[in-house]
Write a protein that holds these residues in place. Structure first.
Motif, mmCIF file in Angstrom:
data_model
loop_
_atom_site.group_PDB
_atom_site.id
_atom_site.type_symbol
_atom_site.label_atom_id
_atom_site.label_comp_id
_atom_site.label_asym_id
_atom_site.label_seq_id
_atom_site.Cartn_x
_atom_site.Cartn_y
_atom_site.Cartn_z
ATOM 1 N N GLY A 89 0.817 -1.214 0.000
ATOM 2 C CA GLY A 89 0.000 0.000 0.000
ATOM 3 C C GLY A 89 0.845 1.256 0.000
ATOM 4 N N ALA A 90 1.942 1.223 0.762
ATOM 5 C CA ALA A 90 2.814 2.401 0.821
ATOM 6 C C ALA A 90 3.452 2.667 -0.541
ATOM 7 N N LEU A 91 3.898 1.603 -1.213
ATOM 8 C CA LEU A 91 4.494 1.774 -2.538
ATOM 9 C C LEU A 91 3.484 2.343 -3.525
ATOM 10 N N ARG A 92 2.277 1.803 -3.514
ATOM 11 C CA ARG A 92 1.241 2.312 -4.427
ATOM 12 C C ARG A 92 0.896 3.761 -4.123
ATOM 13 N N PHE A 93 0.894 4.098 -2.850
ATOM 14 C CA PHE A 93 0.538 5.467 -2.481
ATOM 15 C C PHE A 93 1.607 6.457 -2.951
ATOM 16 N N PHE A 94 2.866 6.118 -2.749
ATOM 17 C CA PHE A 94 3.940 7.050 -3.119
ATOM 18 C C PHE A 94 4.164 7.099 -4.624
ATOM 19 N N VAL A 95 3.854 6.004 -5.323
ATOM 20 C CA VAL A 95 4.076 5.970 -6.769
ATOM 21 C C VAL A 95 2.881 6.524 -7.533
ATOM 22 N N ALA A 96 1.654 6.095 -7.137
ATOM 23 C CA ALA A 96 0.467 6.456 -7.931
ATOM 24 C C ALA A 96 -0.627 7.127 -7.112
ATOM 25 N N ARG A 97 -0.315 7.473 -5.868
ATOM 26 C CA ARG A 97 -1.318 8.076 -4.989
ATOM 27 C C ARG A 97 -2.540 7.191 -4.826
ATOM 28 N N ARG A 98 -2.309 5.890 -4.883
ATOM 29 C CA ARG A 98 -3.354 4.901 -4.633
ATOM 30 C C ARG A 98 -2.904 3.996 -3.481
ATOM 31 N N GLY A 99 -3.720 2.981 -3.163
ATOM 32 C CA GLY A 99 -3.310 2.030 -2.139
ATOM 33 C C GLY A 99 -3.916 2.284 -0.770
ATOM 34 N N ARG A 100 -4.897 3.173 -0.697
ATOM 35 C CA ARG A 100 -5.494 3.464 0.613
ATOM 36 C C ARG A 100 -6.200 2.249 1.203
ATOM 37 N N ILE A 101 -6.848 1.457 0.332
ATOM 38 C CA ILE A 101 -7.530 0.253 0.823
ATOM 39 C C ILE A 101 -6.510 -0.725 1.397
ATOM 40 N N ALA A 102 -5.395 -0.910 0.693
ATOM 41 C CA ALA A 102 -4.355 -1.825 1.163
ATOM 42 C C ALA A 102 -3.764 -1.343 2.484
ATOM 43 N N LEU A 103 -3.564 -0.026 2.607
ATOM 44 C CA LEU A 103 -3.013 0.518 3.844
ATOM 45 C C LEU A 103 -3.979 0.322 5.011
ATOM 46 N N THR A 104 -5.250 0.582 4.760
ATOM 47 C CA THR A 104 -6.253 0.398 5.817
ATOM 48 C C THR A 104 -6.353 -1.068 6.229
ATOM 49 N N PHE A 105 -6.326 -1.932 5.212
ATOM 50 C CA PHE A 105 -6.380 -3.372 5.472
ATOM 51 C C PHE A 105 -5.171 -3.817 6.298
ATOM 52 N N SER A 106 -4.001 -3.308 5.942
ATOM 53 C CA SER A 106 -2.785 -3.708 6.648
ATOM 54 C C SER A 106 -2.838 -3.286 8.111
ATOM 55 N N ILE A 107 -3.309 -2.096 8.364
ATOM 56 C CA ILE A 107 -3.398 -1.610 9.745
ATOM 57 C C ILE A 107 -4.374 -2.462 10.546
ATOM 58 N N ALA A 108 -5.509 -2.808 9.909
ATOM 59 C CA ALA A 108 -6.503 -3.639 10.589
ATOM 60 C C ALA A 108 -5.919 -5.011 10.943
#
Length: 342
Positions: free
Chosen positions: A60-79
């Protein structure tokens, strides 16, 4: 696709959350294959969820920094990391202290219990006797130990000046050691006599757990019970659950007892059955420390060798020993009268 991934994430997180306390919503499933076997290894559940959380955190972090996406993956990872933390917290609350020897001093009223599945008598009698003597053990429960093997241990103890009564399931020399259970009781506790327990399967069960019951002849002192329940094999899950239920039901039917043995189940299965026992090893701060299989790190192994109480005793200190030969570690726990201090 965003909606699909969100829905899948919610479902997976919800399933993960249920594993923390399955008895609240899915108790029946917690007693079936493969969930019963998974639940026995709570440490692995915590590690697995943490690993998934870390993978999706990086993704999620890679997607966020590269394409400003990945919020679902980040939220899932935290959960997932939070749920892993809940599992770790549950284990911590049950106790993760893995001592090799008992701490503190015993009182005159203390009773020290050792539970050790010897895997068909593979643990040397001399090693068991030495550990019993060094730890001041007064009650020994030995699943998968023949009558003959028990007699060898009693003889070894006698050579050290310690007198123990032997109670056993009466297996002959022609029966395998793993079909029997032995219990040894120190003469320091007074004279005990053996009574029958689990005379027949209860509640329509296919089988009953192996059990030995010894009661004080004088009527003073705790009843001592050794238990060896069936393992949760895929082909006999119903019988396993029934035997576990019969074993834990002793906590309500025996008012002043010390119940020790290889239950082939954990506190989580006990809760899924709707039963509650006083776990002396947890009271001593070591309830999450596993005893089987011996090759795994203790916090990744399953705590199926247990010491429970129903009367006026509570766990004060616990220790774990590996004498070789068995696939189990032994657990030793000192019990003090409630309210007493060592």
């Amino acid at each position: 696709m965003r909606f699909v991934w969100s829905a899948l994430s919610i479902i997976v997180v919800a399933c993960a959350v249920v594993t923390v306390k399955p008895e609240l919503l899915v108790a029946d499933y917690a007693l079936q294959t493969p969930f019963a076997q998974m639940l026995a290894m709570r440490g692995w559940i915590a590690v697995g969820l943490a690993a998934i959380g870390l993978v999706f955190l990086i993704f999620g972090a890679l997607r966020f920094f590269v394409a400003r996406r990945g919020r679902i993956a980040l939220t899932f990872s935290i959960a997932m990391l939070l749920v892993a933390g809940l599992h770790a917290g549950t284990m911590y609350s049950r106790g993760i202290t893995d001592n090799e020897a008992l701490e503190g001093e015993s009182t005159g009223a203390s009773i020290t219990v050792m539970q050790y599945n010897t895997m068909g008598g593979e643990v040397e009698a001399s090693d068991l006797a030495e550990t019993i003597a060094d730890s001041g053990v007064s009650v020994v429960t030995l699943p998968e130990t023949s009558t003959e093997s028990g007699q060898e241990i009693v003889a070894e103890l006698a050579s050290r000046g310690l007198q123990f009564q032997q109670f056993d399931s009466g297996t002959s020399d022609y029966e395998a050691d793993y079909t029997s259970t032995v219990m040894l009781v120190s003469s320091s506790l007074g004279e005990y006599s053996q009574e029958q327990i689990f005379a027949s399967p209860a509640n329509g069960a296919q089988s009953a757990p192996q059990g030995l019951k010894a009661v004080p002849v004088s009527g003073e002192g705790p009843t001592l019970i050794a238990v060896h329940a069936l393992s949760p094999g895929r082909e006999h899950m119903e019988a396993w659950a029934s035997e576990a239920e019969q074993a834990y039901s002793l906590c309500s039917s025996e008012p002043n007892a010390i119940i020790s043995g290889d239950f082939n189940s954990t506190k989580d299965h006990e809760a899924a059955l709707g039963l509650s026992c006083k776990d002396a090893v947890a009271q001593a701060g070591s309830g999450a420390v596993g005893t089987w299989p011996v090759g795994l790190p203790p916090l990744l192994a399953s705590p199926i060798d247990r010491v429970l109480t129903t009367g006026g005793y509570e766990g004060d200190s616990a220790a774990f020993v590996d004498l070789g030969g068995s696939d189990h570690r032994g657990v030793i726990v000192r019990l003090n009268p409630q309210g007493a201090t060592a």
